[in-house]
Design an enzyme around this catalytic site. Structure first.
Site, PDB file in Angstrom:
ATOM      1  N   GLY A 156     -36.703 -14.975  -1.399  1.00 58.47           N
ATOM      2  CA  GLY A 156     -36.753 -15.060  -2.856  1.00 58.47           C
ATOM      3  C   GLY A 156     -38.128 -15.285  -3.461  1.00 58.47           C
ATOM      4  O   GLY A 156     -38.239 -15.513  -4.664  1.00 58.47           O
ATOM      5  N   GLY A 157     -39.180 -15.204  -2.645  1.00 59.64           N
ATOM      6  CA  GLY A 157     -40.534 -15.409  -3.178  1.00 59.64           C
ATOM      7  C   GLY A 157     -40.871 -14.432  -4.292  1.00 59.64           C
ATOM      8  O   GLY A 157     -41.297 -14.825  -5.382  1.00 59.64           O
ATOM      9  N   LYS A 158     -40.651 -13.137  -4.028  1.00 56.60           N
ATOM     10  CA  LYS A 158     -40.993 -12.127  -5.034  1.00 56.60           C
ATOM     11  C   LYS A 158     -40.006 -12.196  -6.205  1.00 56.60           C
ATOM     12  O   LYS A 158     -40.385 -11.962  -7.349  1.00 56.60           O
ATOM     13  CB  LYS A 158     -40.982 -10.715  -4.448  1.00 56.60           C
ATOM     14  CG  LYS A 158     -41.767 -10.534  -3.174  1.00 56.60           C
ATOM     15  CD  LYS A 158     -43.248 -10.502  -3.395  1.00 56.60           C
ATOM     16  CE  LYS A 158     -44.007 -10.232  -2.106  1.00 56.60           C
ATOM     17  NZ  LYS A 158     -43.664 -11.067  -0.942  1.00 56.60           N
ATOM     18  N   GLU A 191     -30.404  -8.361  -1.076  1.00 56.07           N
ATOM     19  CA  GLU A 191     -30.746  -8.571   0.331  1.00 56.07           C
ATOM     20  C   GLU A 191     -29.624  -8.007   1.187  1.00 56.07           C
ATOM     21  O   GLU A 191     -28.457  -8.310   0.978  1.00 56.07           O
ATOM     22  CB  GLU A 191     -30.943 -10.072   0.597  1.00 56.07           C
ATOM     23  CG  GLU A 191     -31.009 -10.456   2.060  1.00 56.07           C
ATOM     24  CD  GLU A 191     -32.144  -9.766   2.845  1.00 56.07           C
ATOM     25  OE1 GLU A 191     -33.260  -9.652   2.328  1.00 56.07           O
ATOM     26  OE2 GLU A 191     -31.875  -9.333   3.981  1.00 56.07           O
ATOM     27  N   ARG A 203     -28.936 -14.069   4.843  1.00 61.23           N
ATOM     28  CA  ARG A 203     -30.169 -14.173   4.059  1.00 61.23           C
ATOM     29  C   ARG A 203     -29.880 -14.021   2.559  1.00 61.23           C
ATOM     30  O   ARG A 203     -30.591 -14.591   1.725  1.00 61.23           O
ATOM     31  CB  ARG A 203     -31.200 -13.146   4.526  1.00 61.23           C
ATOM     32  CG  ARG A 203     -31.751 -13.469   5.916  1.00 61.23           C
ATOM     33  CD  ARG A 203     -32.711 -12.427   6.422  1.00 61.23           C
ATOM     34  NE  ARG A 203     -33.905 -12.253   5.614  1.00 61.23           N
ATOM     35  CZ  ARG A 203     -35.006 -13.014   5.652  1.00 61.23           C
ATOM     36  NH1 ARG A 203     -35.056 -14.038   6.485  1.00 61.23           N
ATOM     37  NH2 ARG A 203     -36.031 -12.753   4.893  1.00 61.23           N
ATOM     38  N   CYS A 223     -46.471  -7.023   4.742  1.00 62.35           N
ATOM     39  CA  CYS A 223     -47.415  -8.019   5.267  1.00 62.35           C
ATOM     40  C   CYS A 223     -47.931  -7.508   6.614  1.00 62.35           C
ATOM     41  O   CYS A 223     -48.069  -8.265   7.564  1.00 62.35           O
ATOM     42  CB  CYS A 223     -46.788  -9.398   5.342  1.00 62.35           C
ATOM     43  SG  CYS A 223     -45.270  -9.454   6.263  1.00 62.35           S
ATOM     44  N   ASP A 247     -40.463  -4.862  -1.048  1.00 57.57           N
ATOM     45  CA  ASP A 247     -41.295  -5.700  -0.179  1.00 57.57           C
ATOM     46  C   ASP A 247     -40.706  -5.511   1.221  1.00 57.57           C
ATOM     47  O   ASP A 247     -39.845  -6.268   1.661  1.00 57.57           O
ATOM     48  CB  ASP A 247     -41.185  -7.161  -0.661  1.00 57.57           C
ATOM     49  CG  ASP A 247     -42.124  -8.092   0.078  1.00 57.57           C
ATOM     50  OD1 ASP A 247     -43.212  -7.648   0.480  1.00 57.57           O
ATOM     51  OD2 ASP A 247     -41.768  -9.273   0.262  1.00 57.57           O
ATOM     52  N   ALA A 277     -34.741 -11.481   0.092  1.00 61.61           N
ATOM     53  CA  ALA A 277     -34.642 -12.818   0.696  1.00 61.61           C
ATOM     54  C   ALA A 277     -35.950 -13.192   1.402  1.00 61.61           C
ATOM     55  O   ALA A 277     -36.588 -12.316   1.974  1.00 61.61           O
ATOM     56  CB  ALA A 277     -33.491 -12.852   1.694  1.00 61.61           C
TER      57      ALA A 277
HETATM   58  N1  SAM Z   1     -39.386 -10.271  -0.658  1.00 63.55           N
HETATM   59  C1  SAM Z   1     -39.122 -11.446   0.168  1.00 63.55           C
HETATM   60  C2  SAM Z   1     -39.874 -12.623  -0.393  1.00 63.55           C
HETATM   61  O1  SAM Z   1     -40.895 -12.435  -1.065  1.00 63.55           O
HETATM   62  O2  SAM Z   1     -39.417 -13.756  -0.184  1.00 63.55           O
HETATM   63  C3  SAM Z   1     -39.461 -11.181   1.624  1.00 63.55           C
HETATM   64  C4  SAM Z   1     -38.798  -9.948   2.155  1.00 63.55           C
HETATM   65  S1  SAM Z   1     -39.067  -9.603   3.843  1.00 63.55           S
HETATM   66  C5  SAM Z   1     -40.698  -9.029   3.867  1.00 63.55           C
HETATM   67  C6  SAM Z   1     -38.124  -8.150   4.059  1.00 63.55           C
HETATM   68  C7  SAM Z   1     -36.635  -8.293   3.846  1.00 63.55           C
HETATM   69  O3  SAM Z   1     -36.024  -7.021   4.107  1.00 63.55           O
HETATM   70  C8  SAM Z   1     -35.952  -9.296   4.764  1.00 63.55           C
HETATM   71  O4  SAM Z   1     -35.233 -10.218   3.999  1.00 63.55           O
HETATM   72  C9  SAM Z   1     -35.015  -8.451   5.609  1.00 63.55           C
HETATM   73  O5  SAM Z   1     -33.802  -9.097   5.868  1.00 63.55           O
HETATM   74  C10 SAM Z   1     -34.790  -7.222   4.747  1.00 63.55           C
HETATM   75  N2  SAM Z   1     -34.428  -6.019   5.533  1.00 63.55           N
HETATM   76  C11 SAM Z   1     -34.418  -5.870   6.879  1.00 63.55           C
HETATM   77  N3  SAM Z   1     -34.001  -4.634   7.208  1.00 63.55           N
HETATM   78  C12 SAM Z   1     -33.757  -3.988   6.054  1.00 63.55           C
HETATM   79  C13 SAM Z   1     -33.293  -2.690   5.745  1.00 63.55           C
HETATM   80  N4  SAM Z   1     -33.018  -1.806   6.693  1.00 63.55           N
HETATM   81  N5  SAM Z   1     -33.133  -2.377   4.449  1.00 63.55           N
HETATM   82  C14 SAM Z   1     -33.433  -3.269   3.489  1.00 63.55           C
HETATM   83  N6  SAM Z   1     -33.883  -4.508   3.727  1.00 63.55           N
HETATM   84  C15 SAM Z   1     -34.037  -4.858   4.996  1.00 63.55           C
END
Ligand code: SAM
Length: 470
Positions: free
Chosen positions: A125-127, A145, A150, A242, A189, A123
């Site tokens: 959803g960019g990737k 996600e 999300r 990031c 990611d 979430a």
């Molecule tokens: N890949 C997404 C994009 O390009 O739009 C952005 C992802 S963001 C960097 C990381 C994601 O990991 C968030 O949506 C967050 O809710 C989720 N997240 C948070 N804690 C997590 C966990 N313990 N295990 C897996 N995912 C987690």
């Protein structure tokens, strides 16, 4: 010029490849806002259409993101909310550095093959939208996600993207250990301390601390350890953050090489891109650093690995047979005139609604349903009643609607009214169900009655902001 960056962060980056404290601080202090987007090749299928969409966003010249085949920089940030093309899924607004994922995928897997791909932390959803554009249509993308709200946003964005070969799941990474050796490609990611986004979102700075970097690093290890069993032998893991911190970047690569049978893979770069390769001291793994003072994008880090050993074929469980074409003759009669679906696709009746699934997804559905919590699968066509189909928004947003379905074209003002779930008061001879379009792109469904229109745009997607200046 002060950048308001934490001194502990600046100190901790000293000595990292490509880090120059002076230019790094300067570029943060200047606080330039960069806007970029990626066109949706499912929906933007001609150079003329691409030109029309891009020009509608700005009068000035547009530049390509150098490492992306569909990415463009915009000269200024427009109001995407008031652009019907945005709601029609013509593009996804994405930070430019992240678009480099395309290069990582093309360098590591055969994108012409039918792949099973997992985007684990997906979430908003960019990737996932990028992965869907790069892999072949006969591949399957599982976009997952863990956070429920999300996951809903992720499903909405993937509905807008329009592709049928996608499943959205809402699972914890450890749930994927139930699918040993299943995926050809897993993208992680990871959630991170976010320093790479400080220029774009300076309010994130106050949440940053060295302690949080350590916590994030530990969580990244947990997430990776949980999902690695689901990668098949010879399969690929792409890890990205990031964050600029070595603890979340290089140190994770060394940790992966230390604990798992993984071989690091390099990605070819062009010098002028300004991306900095970094090689870990301990295990000689290469990753790629993106600095805002070296390229037109935010902070980003990415690295790729191939799994040397593990399961290569999944163990067949005792899955139930898929409920294929479970439609009655009457339901089929009601449905079929609406659809332009390849003959190889299958139909699944789920809670009185018909899902359209491409072949690989149809074959995998029983297993996925058994092991994961599915939020969305394929394209929901709608509810086939005795008299007529009540079409779903997913069908309008997809590429599977029959050409002969009536459509009503709206101008900009009317399209925005429609997207606010109002009646734009169009004069048309069309009666009954019709697609509502803007510049030939589907926005959603409406039912036209002699003196009014019933607006079927989903309530939860409607524009809430007041329309100004039109
Ligand atoms: N890949 C997404 C994009 O390009 O739009 C952005 C992802 S963001 C960097 C990381 C994601 O990991 C968030 O949506 C967050 O809710 C989720 N997240 C948070 N804690 C997590 C966990 N313990 N295990 C897996 N995912 C987690």
């Amino acid at each position: 010029m002060s950048s308001h960056l934490p001194v502990a962060l600046l100190d901790s980056l000293a000595g990292l490849p490509g880090y120059n404290r002076e230019t790094f601080e300067r570029v943060h202090a200047a606080a330039e806002k960069i806007t970029s987007l990626r066109l949706n090749p499912n929906k933007i299928t001609s150079p003329e259409k691409a030109q029309q969409v891009l020009q509608s966003l700005s009068a000035a010249g547009l530049n390509k993101v150098p490492w992306s085949s569909e990415g463009y920089y915009l000269p200024a940030r427009p109001s995407f909310t008031f652009d019907p093309f945005f709601h029609a899924g013509a593009y996804y607004v994405q930070e430019a550095s992240s678009m480099f994922l395309e290069q990582a995928v093309r360098a590591t897997v055969d994108v012409s093959a039918a792949l099973k791909v997992l985007d684990l932390c997906a979430a908003p959803g960019g990737k996932s939208t990028l992965l869907q554009s790069v892999i072949s249509p006969d591949s399957l993308l599982v976009a997952n996600e863990v956070i429920k709200a999300r996951a809903a946003l992720l499903a909405d964005n993937l509905t807008k993207w329009g592709a049928a070969n996608v499943v959205v799941t809402n699972n914890d990474p450890r749930d994927f250990s139930r699918l040993p050796g299943y995926f050809d490609l897993v993208v992680v990611d990871a959630p991170c301390s976010g320093s790479g986004l400080f220029r774009r979102d300076p309010e994130l700075v106050s949440e940053w601390s060295l302690e949080n970097v350590t916590l994030c690093s530990q969580r990244q290890q947990r997430i990776l350890a949980d999902v690695l069993p689901a990668v098949k032998e010879g399969g690929v893991v792409i890890y990205s953050t990031c964050s600029f911190s070595a603890e979340e970047d290089e140190a994770i690569l060394d940790w992966l090489a230390d604990h798992f049978e993984l071989e690091n893979i390099s990605i070819p770069l062009e010098e002028q891109w300004g991306i900095v390769p970094t090689v870990t001291t301990k295990r000689n793994c290469t990753g790629y650093r993106f600095y805002p003072d070296r390229l037109k994008g935010e902070g980003f880090f990415i690295a790729c690995f191939r799994k040397r050993s593990g399961e290569s074929v999944r163990n067949k469980g005792k899955e139930k047979e898929p409920k294929k074409v479970a439609l009655t003759a009457r339901q089929r009669e009601v449905m079929m005139p609406w659809l332009n679906v390849p003959a190889s696709y299958e139909y699944l009746l789920h809670q009185d609604e018909v899902l359209i699934l491409p072949p690989l997804l149809a074959a995998e559905m029983p297993l996925l349903q058994q092991q994961l919590y599915i939020r969305k699968a394929g394209v929901k066509a709608g509810q086939p009643g005795q008299k007529e189909l009540i079409p779903d928004h997913q069908l309008a947003a997809s590429l599977l609607v029959a050409d002969q379905i009536p459509a009503v074209d709206l101008n900009l003002q009317q399209a925005l009214q429609y997207l606010r779930k109002e009646d734009p008061g169009v004069t048309t001879a069309v009666r009954g169900w019709a697609l509502v379009r803007y510049e030939g792109m589907n926005l959603g469904w409406a039912k036209f009655l002699p003196n009014r229109m019933n607006n079927y745009y989903p309530k939860e997607l409607r524009i809430l902001k007041e329309i100004t200046g039109l």
